[in-house]
Design an enzyme around this catalytic site. Structure first.
Site, PDB file in Angstrom:
ATOM      1  N   ASP A  60       0.866  -1.177   0.000  1.00  0.00           N
ATOM      2  CA  ASP A  60       0.000   0.000   0.000  1.00  0.00           C
ATOM      3  C   ASP A  60       0.904   1.229   0.000  1.00  0.00           C
ATOM      4  OD1 ASP A  60      -2.329   1.706   0.702  1.00  0.00           O
ATOM      5  OD2 ASP A  60      -1.292   1.849   2.624  1.00  0.00           O
ATOM      6  N   ASP A  93      -0.301   5.086   0.877  1.00  0.00           N
ATOM      7  CA  ASP A  93      -0.553   6.087   1.925  1.00  0.00           C
ATOM      8  C   ASP A  93      -0.504   5.479   3.322  1.00  0.00           C
ATOM      9  OD1 ASP A  93      -2.748   7.588  -0.379  1.00  0.00           O
ATOM     10  OD2 ASP A  93      -0.962   8.544   0.448  1.00  0.00           O
ATOM     11  N   GLU A 119     -14.142   4.744   7.456  1.00  0.00           N
ATOM     12  CA  GLU A 119     -13.130   3.793   6.961  1.00  0.00           C
ATOM     13  C   GLU A 119     -12.461   3.059   8.129  1.00  0.00           C
ATOM     14  OE1 GLU A 119     -10.115   5.427   4.317  1.00  0.00           O
ATOM     15  OE2 GLU A 119      -8.668   4.112   5.299  1.00  0.00           O
ATOM     16  N   ALA A 128      -5.409   3.292  -3.013  1.00  0.00           N
ATOM     17  CA  ALA A 128      -6.699   3.974  -3.229  1.00  0.00           C
ATOM     18  C   ALA A 128      -6.468   5.484  -3.240  1.00  0.00           C
ATOM     19  CB  ALA A 128      -7.692   3.601  -2.131  1.00  0.00           C
ATOM     20  N   ASP A 133      -1.656  -0.560   5.841  1.00  0.00           N
ATOM     21  CA  ASP A 133      -2.000   0.116   7.102  1.00  0.00           C
ATOM     22  C   ASP A 133      -3.500   0.060   7.374  1.00  0.00           C
ATOM     23  OD1 ASP A 133      -3.181   3.308   6.746  1.00  0.00           O
ATOM     24  OD2 ASP A 133      -2.528   2.162   4.983  1.00  0.00           O
TER      25      ASP A 133
END
Ligand SMILES: Nc1nc2c(ncn2[C@@H]2O[C@H](COP(=O)(O)O)[C@@H](O)[C@H]2O)c(=O)[nH]1
Ligand SMILES: [Mg+2]
Length: 339
Positions: A91, A93, A138, A207, A280
């Site tokens: 991932d 971010d 989220e 994303a 994360d």
């Protein structure tokens, strides 16, 4: 990062980059949390899990491991079988990038635009209102992914519509990135340098905003030819002004589907059956679903927010949970053992 010409992080004195912030401390032997945990088991663990012991992963107090036996087996296989069998799926971010430096929260790829002085005031105001409304959803440990997905889709529709009102030119991303406070985790440049030299494929599955993400990777000189990025990329008109997103939105809970459907990437890596996955968010756990016939998958989870509420779910889904670790020390420790 301040404006003007920027000294690359790696050549800056450590105090300036905050690189010491979040470094994990090696303290006295601490009982790792295991399903078989009992007082005084530390020495037994060291004997039973020699790879974990050799890598020093049993005694770092910010690392949590639910199943020592499984992690020992996967780690030993990955180390033994070496670089030629390995691929990384990571991932971006708050995984490749730091969460905070010197007490200040860092921007993610979206946050760079949300906070850039190059964006109109109305955009910054509304984008941060959307963040305040949807980011807690989220992270919500009490909602299922199925319950969250409609909210994530709504978030992306709203931010997409907002961006279109701003007539942003692709030429502005370089300045946005250099003016932002985004940082890679300490050691990421060295880690990516090793992976490049060893020819290990790295899929960055995000994303976030792909155009900004790539600018960040280039800024830190880690966008090498073994790195592929799958993220939300913009479409532009002939003047270079954003006119929409390419393809379907990638949000936190559909990353795995996009990786599989959008390319034959994983098929071309047949034979690299050992995977190190880093994320994360619980939405990152399935990023390697597209790998055909995986044999050893090591899932490293960076637990940055809502730590107490989410620790159990992270330990149930990631093999190694790193609590508030702003470095790539663990990944580097593992990869330094490979040949
Ligand atoms: N500041 C904003 N953050 C956003 C927005 N939409 C999503 N996000 C966050 O980005 C990451 C996704 O990137 P990844 O590389 O971690 O997959 C995730 O944490 C989202 O919460 C936004 O409009 N503004
Ligand atoms: Mg992330």
């Amino acid at each position: 990062m301040g404006g003007g010409t920027r000294t690359p992080e790696s050549s800056r004195p450590i105090s300036e980059t905050g690189g010491a912030a979040g470094r994990d401390k090696t303290t006295e032997m601490v009982e790792p949390v295991t399903s078989f945990n009992s007082p005084g088991q530390a020495n037994t663990n060291a004997r039973m899990y020699p790879t974990l012991e050799k890598l020093g992963l049993l005694k770092r107090d910010h690392i949590r491991i639910k199943d020592l036996g499984h992690v020992e087996q996967v780690l030993t296989s990955i180390v033994t079988e070496g670089y030629s069998k390995l691929q990384l799926v990571v991932d971006f971010d708050f995984t490749l990038t730091k969460v905070h430096v010197d007490g200040q929260r860092c921007h993610c790829s979206w946050g760079i635009m949300d906070n850039s002085p190059m964006m109109p005031d109305f955009y910054r105001e509304e984008a941060n209102q959307l963040l305040a409304r949807y980011y807690p959803i989220e992270l919500d440990p009490h909602m299922t992914e199925a319950e969250k997905i409609p909210h994530m889709m709504e978030w992306y529709r709203n931010i997409h519509a907002l961006i279109l009102k701003c007539h942003v030119n692709k030429s502005s991303f370089k300045g946005m990135v250099s003016d932002s406070n985004i940082r890679l985790r300490d050691g990421t440049e060295e880690l990516f340098g090793s992976l490049h030299r060893a020819g290990v494929p790295v899929l960055v599955l995000s994303a976030g905003i792909g155009d900004v993400l790539v600018e960040v990777l280039q800024h830190f000189n880690v966008y090498t030819d073994n790195v592929k990025v799958v993220a939300n990329f913009f479409k532009y008109n002939k003047e270079g002004v954003i006119e929409g997103f390419q393809g379907d939105a990638i949000h936190m809970f559909n990353k795995n589907e996009n990786a599989i459907h959008s390319s034959d990437y994983f098929q071309r890596l047949e034979g690299r059956a050992n995977v190190i996955l880093m994320g994360d968010s619980l939405g990152d756990v399935k990023m390697a679903v597209g790998v055909p016939n995986p044999v050893n998958v090591l899932k490293i989870g960076f637990l940055n927010d809502k730590i107490e509420e989410r620790l159990e779910s992270f330990m149930n889904n990631f093999d190694l949970v790193l609590i508030d670790d702003q470095t790539m020390d663990v990944a580097k420790t593992v990869l330094d053992q490979l040949k």
